[in-house]
Structures are given as structure tokens and as C-alpha cells.
Design a protein around this motif. Structure first.
Motif, PDB file in Angstrom:
ATOM      1  N   THR A   1      19.449  64.328 -32.948  1.00  0.00           N
ATOM      2  CA  THR A   1      20.723  64.927 -32.540  1.00  0.00           C
ATOM      3  C   THR A   1      20.829  65.002 -31.019  1.00  0.00           C
ATOM      4  N   GLU A   2      19.735  65.461 -30.375  1.00  0.00           N
ATOM      5  CA  GLU A   2      19.766  65.674 -28.926  1.00  0.00           C
ATOM      6  C   GLU A   2      19.679  64.372 -28.128  1.00  0.00           C
ATOM      7  N   SER A   3      19.339  63.277 -28.797  1.00  0.00           N
ATOM      8  CA  SER A   3      19.165  62.020 -28.057  1.00  0.00           C
ATOM      9  C   SER A   3      20.481  61.295 -27.795  1.00  0.00           C
ATOM     10  N   ALA A   4      21.607  61.894 -28.156  1.00  0.00           N
ATOM     11  CA  ALA A   4      22.891  61.282 -27.821  1.00  0.00           C
ATOM     12  C   ALA A   4      23.016  61.185 -26.301  1.00  0.00           C
ATOM     13  N   GLY A   5      23.143  59.968 -25.796  1.00  0.00           N
ATOM     14  CA  GLY A   5      23.207  59.772 -24.350  1.00  0.00           C
ATOM     15  C   GLY A   5      21.870  59.880 -23.657  1.00  0.00           C
TER      16      GLY A   5
END
Length: 224
Positions: free
Chosen positions: A138-142
Motif C-alpha cells: 500500500t505504502e509503495s505507491a510512488g
């Protein structure tokens, strides 16, 4: 003096039967050596062990009691990753376009934040909650996130930084010659720890888990 006191040689010297289970004896001897190290009865230079004099034991004890913060160790890891191992500052797209990216290790920013893409590294010191796979995806977006594989890179750096800090706090030139010699050997050991940490850190990146833009990637690099 004719036989180097490393782990393998100690195991061989401890053998009392040709049918010895060398792997089991190696684990047993290593456990004993680690206990002796933790109790400051012996020291280690590279892969060789030696008994410590009372004076050496005192200095070893003071070094081990020298506090080094997690933040300082993480900062050193960030320096090693982004100044020594991966020095690229921009991501090249289509062989024409360069995009700067932010750099972070365990919440510590390396350099200046631009608010663009980010390459983020999580060490063994990071909260285990941060390493949950669904959270990482989830947090790895971008972002590109590397969860370092676990090996002794952190412990090696901790040992090296304790020695460096201890030496910096002492007025070494005013100490007796015998203590100066001991501290000089400790500084050599710190250099060995730092070299070991660099090797282990590279291996931890190679063996790490990678998450990029919402996906877990199966990357099999040949080298760091």
C-alpha cells in the motif's frame, strides 16, 4: 603461536575422536566463544580470538557500555547506502528524461526532500509493523521500498561506532603506553567491523524484499 586461534582451528583442537560431529562441535564452540566475548574474557581481531588482560577487559567493558543511538546507526547506514553503494541521484526514463527521487532509511531522510518519487530502505531496526507485506504494498505507491535481509550488518556497525565514540571521548595521548596500544588495536578492530558491515549491507540489499508502486517484485540481482 603457530596456529591461528580462529573458530575452525579451535574446533579441530577440541576434537577427541576422529568420528567427531564437526558441525555440532562448531556450534558448541561458537556458543562458548560468544559467551566469553560477552563477559569480556576474550577479544576478537578479525576471525581470531585471544584472551584479554585485566587492562584489556576494562577497556572492552567501557567500550560495550558506550551508548550509540539507533538513529546514529541508521544515519550511518543511510550514508553507506546512498553515498557508497547506490550513488545515483536521478532515475532515467526512456534514456532521455531524468527524475530526481528522495532517499530515506527508517524514516530518516538522506539529503533534501523534493516531494517526488522516493527510494526507501527499511533496516532490521525498523518497527516490524512497518514490514507487513500488505502495508508495504500500500505504502509503495510512488515509492520503491527495500526491506533489507537480516544479517550482521547492524551489529557490526554498532560495534564499530562504539569503539569510535569511546576513542573520541578519551585523551588517548595522555594514557599509559600499554593502554594506547590496546586502544590502537581496538581502532584496527573498528575498521574490520566497518568493512564487514559494508559487505553484509551489500548482501542485505541483494537478498532484500522489494516493493514498487503497489507491487511486490521478485528481483534476483547478480550483485548489489
Amino acid at each position: 603461536d603457530d596456529i591461528k586461534a580462529n573458530l575452525d582451528n579451535i574446533v579441530i583442537l577440541m576434537a577427541d575422536d576422529i568420528r567427531l560431529d564437526k558441525i555440532a562441535m562448531r556450534d558448541q564452540v561458537l556458543g562458548s566463544l560468544n559467551r566469553l566475548l560477552s563477559q569480556n574474557y576474550i577479544g576478537r581481531t578479525g576471525d581470531a580470538y585471544n584472551f584479554l588482560t585485566d587492562e584489556e577487559q576494562d577497556i572492552q567493558r567501557e567500550i560495550k557500555n558506550t551508548p550509540v543511538s539507533t538513529a546514529d546507526i541508521v544515519g550511518r547506514i543511510a550514508q553507506m547506502v546512498f553515498a557508497d553503494i547506490y550513488t545515483t541521484r536521478k532515475y532515467r526514463y526512456n534514456a532521455r528524461y531524468d527524475f530526481p527521487f528522495d532517499q530515506m532509511v527508517d524514516g530518516q531522510v538522506a539529503g533534501v526532500l523534493t516531494g517526488g518519487m522516493m527510494l526507501r530502505v527499511l533496516t532490521v531496526a525498523a518497527d516490524p509493523i512497518e514490514k507487513h507485506e500488505m502495508r508495504l504494498m500500500t505504502e509503495s505507491a510512488g515509492q520503491a521500498i527495500i526491506v533489507l535481509a537480516e544479517n550482521p550488518y547492524y551489529e557490526s556497525l554498532d560495534s564499530a561506532m562504539k569503539i569510535r565514540k569511546y576513542v573520541k571521548q578519551r585523551n588517548v595521548s595522555q594514557l599509559p603506553r600499554s593502554m594506547q596500544d590496546i586502544i590502537r588495536r581496538q581502532q584496527d578492530e573498528a575498521a574490520n567491523y566497518e568493512l564487514s558491515a559494508a559487505i553484509h549491507l551489500a548482501d542485505a540489499i541483494v537478498g532484500g524484499a522489494y516493493y514498487v508502486d503497489g507491487e511486490a517484485l521478485d528481483i534476483r540481482p547478480g550483485n548489489v
